[in-house]
Motif scaffolding. Sequence first.
Motif, PDB file in Angstrom:
ATOM      1  N   LEU A  66     -19.343 -24.087  -3.291  1.00 54.09           N
ATOM      2  CA  LEU A  66     -19.283 -22.849  -2.501  1.00 54.09           C
ATOM      3  C   LEU A  66     -18.266 -21.897  -3.110  1.00 54.09           C
ATOM      4  O   LEU A  66     -17.171 -22.322  -3.503  1.00 54.09           O
ATOM      5  CB  LEU A  66     -18.843 -23.131  -1.059  1.00 54.09           C
ATOM      6  CG  LEU A  66     -19.877 -23.771  -0.139  1.00 54.09           C
ATOM      7  CD1 LEU A  66     -19.733 -25.277  -0.166  1.00 54.09           C
ATOM      8  CD2 LEU A  66     -19.671 -23.278   1.296  1.00 54.09           C
ATOM      9  N   ASN A  67     -18.601 -20.619  -3.156  1.00 59.93           N
ATOM     10  CA  ASN A  67     -17.641 -19.582  -3.543  1.00 59.93           C
ATOM     11  C   ASN A  67     -16.773 -19.209  -2.340  1.00 59.93           C
ATOM     12  O   ASN A  67     -17.103 -19.543  -1.195  1.00 59.93           O
ATOM     13  CB  ASN A  67     -18.383 -18.334  -4.036  1.00 59.93           C
ATOM     14  CG  ASN A  67     -18.998 -18.520  -5.406  1.00 59.93           C
ATOM     15  OD1 ASN A  67     -18.363 -19.060  -6.308  1.00 59.93           O
ATOM     16  ND2 ASN A  67     -20.241 -18.076  -5.567  1.00 59.93           N
ATOM     17  N   SER A  68     -15.711 -18.450  -2.613  1.00 60.90           N
ATOM     18  CA  SER A  68     -14.772 -18.126  -1.538  1.00 60.90           C
ATOM     19  C   SER A  68     -15.360 -17.183  -0.492  1.00 60.90           C
ATOM     20  O   SER A  68     -14.823 -17.073   0.607  1.00 60.90           O
ATOM     21  CB  SER A  68     -13.479 -17.555  -2.114  1.00 60.90           C
ATOM     22  OG  SER A  68     -13.763 -16.485  -2.979  1.00 60.90           O
ATOM     23  N   GLN A  74     -24.220 -22.359  -8.500  1.00 63.13           N
ATOM     24  CA  GLN A  74     -24.987 -23.453  -9.115  1.00 63.13           C
ATOM     25  C   GLN A  74     -24.143 -24.252 -10.096  1.00 63.13           C
ATOM     26  O   GLN A  74     -24.490 -25.365 -10.468  1.00 63.13           O
ATOM     27  CB  GLN A  74     -26.211 -22.920  -9.866  1.00 63.13           C
ATOM     28  CG  GLN A  74     -27.187 -22.151  -9.023  1.00 63.13           C
ATOM     29  CD  GLN A  74     -26.911 -20.655  -9.020  1.00 63.13           C
ATOM     30  OE1 GLN A  74     -25.798 -20.212  -9.286  1.00 63.13           O
ATOM     31  NE2 GLN A  74     -27.924 -19.875  -8.691  1.00 63.13           N
ATOM     32  N   ALA A  75     -23.039 -23.643 -10.570  1.00 59.43           N
ATOM     33  CA  ALA A  75     -22.218 -24.330 -11.579  1.00 59.43           C
ATOM     34  C   ALA A  75     -20.779 -23.920 -11.409  1.00 59.43           C
ATOM     35  O   ALA A  75     -20.493 -22.797 -11.003  1.00 59.43           O
ATOM     36  CB  ALA A  75     -22.694 -23.949 -12.983  1.00 59.43           C
ATOM     37  N   CYS A  76     -19.875 -24.835 -11.713  1.00 56.95           N
ATOM     38  CA  CYS A  76     -18.452 -24.510 -11.744  1.00 56.95           C
ATOM     39  C   CYS A  76     -17.775 -25.490 -12.676  1.00 56.95           C
ATOM     40  O   CYS A  76     -17.517 -26.644 -12.314  1.00 56.95           O
ATOM     41  CB  CYS A  76     -17.823 -24.577 -10.360  1.00 56.95           C
ATOM     42  SG  CYS A  76     -16.046 -24.244 -10.419  1.00 56.95           S
ATOM     43  N   GLY A  77     -17.517 -25.036 -13.884  1.00 52.41           N
ATOM     44  CA  GLY A  77     -16.955 -25.905 -14.920  1.00 52.41           C
ATOM     45  C   GLY A  77     -15.556 -26.383 -14.576  1.00 52.41           C
ATOM     46  O   GLY A  77     -15.259 -27.588 -14.656  1.00 52.41           O
ATOM     47  N   ALA A 196     -24.075 -11.455 -10.719  1.00 54.43           N
ATOM     48  CA  ALA A 196     -23.691 -12.123 -11.964  1.00 54.43           C
ATOM     49  C   ALA A 196     -22.185 -12.237 -12.046  1.00 54.43           C
ATOM     50  O   ALA A 196     -21.451 -11.471 -11.423  1.00 54.43           O
ATOM     51  CB  ALA A 196     -24.206 -11.341 -13.176  1.00 54.43           C
ATOM     52  N   ASN A 197     -21.737 -13.230 -12.805  1.00 49.68           N
ATOM     53  CA  ASN A 197     -20.331 -13.360 -13.167  1.00 49.68           C
ATOM     54  C   ASN A 197     -20.112 -12.440 -14.371  1.00 49.68           C
ATOM     55  O   ASN A 197     -20.914 -12.449 -15.320  1.00 49.68           O
ATOM     56  CB  ASN A 197     -20.024 -14.813 -13.521  1.00 49.68           C
ATOM     57  CG  ASN A 197     -20.215 -15.742 -12.330  1.00 49.68           C
ATOM     58  OD1 ASN A 197     -19.417 -15.747 -11.407  1.00 49.68           O
ATOM     59  ND2 ASN A 197     -21.305 -16.511 -12.342  1.00 49.68           N
ATOM     60  N   ILE A 198     -19.040 -11.643 -14.321  1.00 49.97           N
ATOM     61  CA  ILE A 198     -18.823 -10.603 -15.330  1.00 49.97           C
ATOM     62  C   ILE A 198     -17.591 -10.948 -16.167  1.00 49.97           C
ATOM     63  O   ILE A 198     -16.492 -11.084 -15.621  1.00 49.97           O
ATOM     64  CB  ILE A 198     -18.596  -9.227 -14.643  1.00 49.97           C
ATOM     65  CG1 ILE A 198     -19.750  -8.897 -13.683  1.00 49.97           C
ATOM     66  CG2 ILE A 198     -18.366  -8.135 -15.689  1.00 49.97           C
ATOM     67  CD1 ILE A 198     -21.118  -8.761 -14.331  1.00 49.97           C
ATOM     68  N   GLU A 215     -15.559 -13.029 -11.011  1.00 52.01           N
ATOM     69  CA  GLU A 215     -16.564 -14.000 -10.579  1.00 52.01           C
ATOM     70  C   GLU A 215     -17.429 -13.499  -9.438  1.00 52.01           C
ATOM     71  O   GLU A 215     -16.918 -12.956  -8.462  1.00 52.01           O
ATOM     72  CB  GLU A 215     -15.875 -15.285 -10.105  1.00 52.01           C
ATOM     73  CG  GLU A 215     -15.434 -16.174 -11.237  1.00 52.01           C
ATOM     74  CD  GLU A 215     -15.056 -17.555 -10.726  1.00 52.01           C
ATOM     75  OE1 GLU A 215     -15.540 -17.945  -9.650  1.00 52.01           O
ATOM     76  OE2 GLU A 215     -14.268 -18.217 -11.407  1.00 52.01           O
ATOM     77  N   ARG A 216     -18.719 -13.753  -9.579  1.00 55.20           N
ATOM     78  CA  ARG A 216     -19.646 -13.539  -8.467  1.00 55.20           C
ATOM     79  C   ARG A 216     -19.156 -14.329  -7.256  1.00 55.20           C
ATOM     80  O   ARG A 216     -18.835 -15.510  -7.360  1.00 55.20           O
ATOM     81  CB  ARG A 216     -21.026 -14.068  -8.904  1.00 55.20           C
ATOM     82  CG  ARG A 216     -22.054 -14.080  -7.819  1.00 55.20           C
ATOM     83  CD  ARG A 216     -23.379 -14.598  -8.311  1.00 55.20           C
ATOM     84  NE  ARG A 216     -23.380 -16.050  -8.537  1.00 55.20           N
ATOM     85  CZ  ARG A 216     -24.475 -16.780  -8.621  1.00 55.20           C
ATOM     86  NH1 ARG A 216     -25.656 -16.209  -8.545  1.00 55.20           N
ATOM     87  NH2 ARG A 216     -24.421 -18.081  -8.828  1.00 55.20           N
ATOM     88  N   GLY A 217     -19.056 -13.652  -6.136  1.00 52.83           N
ATOM     89  CA  GLY A 217     -18.714 -14.362  -4.896  1.00 52.83           C
ATOM     90  C   GLY A 217     -17.262 -14.766  -4.755  1.00 52.83           C
ATOM     91  O   GLY A 217     -16.882 -15.355  -3.750  1.00 52.83           O
ATOM     92  N   GLY A 225     -14.649 -21.500 -15.865  1.00 52.59           N
ATOM     93  CA  GLY A 225     -15.123 -22.389 -16.930  1.00 52.59           C
ATOM     94  C   GLY A 225     -16.529 -22.082 -17.400  1.00 52.59           C
ATOM     95  O   GLY A 225     -16.803 -22.081 -18.609  1.00 52.59           O
ATOM     96  N   SER A 226     -17.447 -21.827 -16.464  1.00 55.30           N
ATOM     97  CA  SER A 226     -18.823 -21.554 -16.907  1.00 55.30           C
ATOM     98  C   SER A 226     -18.869 -20.243 -17.686  1.00 55.30           C
ATOM     99  O   SER A 226     -19.663 -20.093 -18.625  1.00 55.30           O
ATOM    100  CB  SER A 226     -19.802 -21.547 -15.731  1.00 55.30           C
ATOM    101  OG  SER A 226     -19.368 -20.690 -14.705  1.00 55.30           O
ATOM    102  N   ALA A 227     -17.983 -19.286 -17.332  1.00 55.34           N
ATOM    103  CA  ALA A 227     -17.919 -18.027 -18.096  1.00 55.34           C
ATOM    104  C   ALA A 227     -17.357 -18.276 -19.495  1.00 55.34           C
ATOM    105  O   ALA A 227     -17.773 -17.624 -20.459  1.00 55.34           O
ATOM    106  CB  ALA A 227     -17.058 -17.008 -17.363  1.00 55.34           C
TER     107      ALA A 227
END
Length: 300
Positions: A66-68, A74-77, A196-198, A215-217, A225-227
Amino acid sequence: MSNTVEFAKMNGLGNKILVVDMRGRTDKVTPQAAIALNADADTQFDQIMAIHDPKAQGTDAYIDILNSDGSKAQACGNGTRCVVQALAAETGKKAFTFQTVAGILNAVEHGDGTISVDMGQPVFEWSHIPLAEEFHDTSRIELQIGPIDNPVLHSPSAMSMGNPHAIFWVDRDPMSFDLERFGPLLENHPIFPEKANITLAQVISDSALRTRTWERGAGLTLACGSAACASAVSAARTGRTGRKVTIDVASSPIRQPLVIDWREDDHVVMTGPAEWEWSGALDPSTGTWSRDAERGAEAR
Ligand SMILES: N[C@H](CCC[C@H](N)C(=O)O)C(=O)O
């Protein structure tokens, strides 16, 4: 079913993570609980990693992210490294297989305490990122911000690392840009139907990048990490670097690079640290929580 579960406040290179132990239960951490936890300075976070019982054979756990703002990721490295550290400390195991909504992830804790996560394969096809319009080549899409004849940011590389990313190439320090202002506009741009994550990425050498992410959300975070994975893959894909790079996450207070290896088998492996801060208990439906040392004291 008890109304509290154990959780750990952790960070992955400064990325603020709550690892919540939902094993043995059928309920979920609710968006309302996430929003309440994020509103409290002590438990403010970027992602919640909720560990659930495994759903598929051969996996150690199912992870809900979950985002804040209460939305799902879907992913969080960085958060996945935190989960590995927490479970390794509990079980003594070093290698784990997780299932998320985006698929299966393998991860391993090394002797020096760093953790590698196989983030899977990148996706470049426009409809799967997803983008709202067809782009034959997503390594450079048409999108800009700032004055039309002299844009501040333009032509990002778009891709999915399980979650959608846009990487803007910059030729000076990513910290010198007003990402707080541009981030929300770009995250919510209609070209990104699922937002999107920017990321702003500066090429330092053919094996090093410096990045900063909106980050998105979750907004401006200290690290993503995914970025970092999406930046490394996009840099290699556009000929800016080789396939193995170190990422100096400009916004992180922890001066340790992430190492990203886009392997020949197309899998992206991210290696970096994770840090436990403190533990407590929380109610996954409301977000009411207490610190371990405060247990027995009035819940907040
Ligand atoms: N901090 C995370 C990414 C969260 C992504 C999330 N903001 C989204 O895709 O909605 C990371 O380390 O990979």
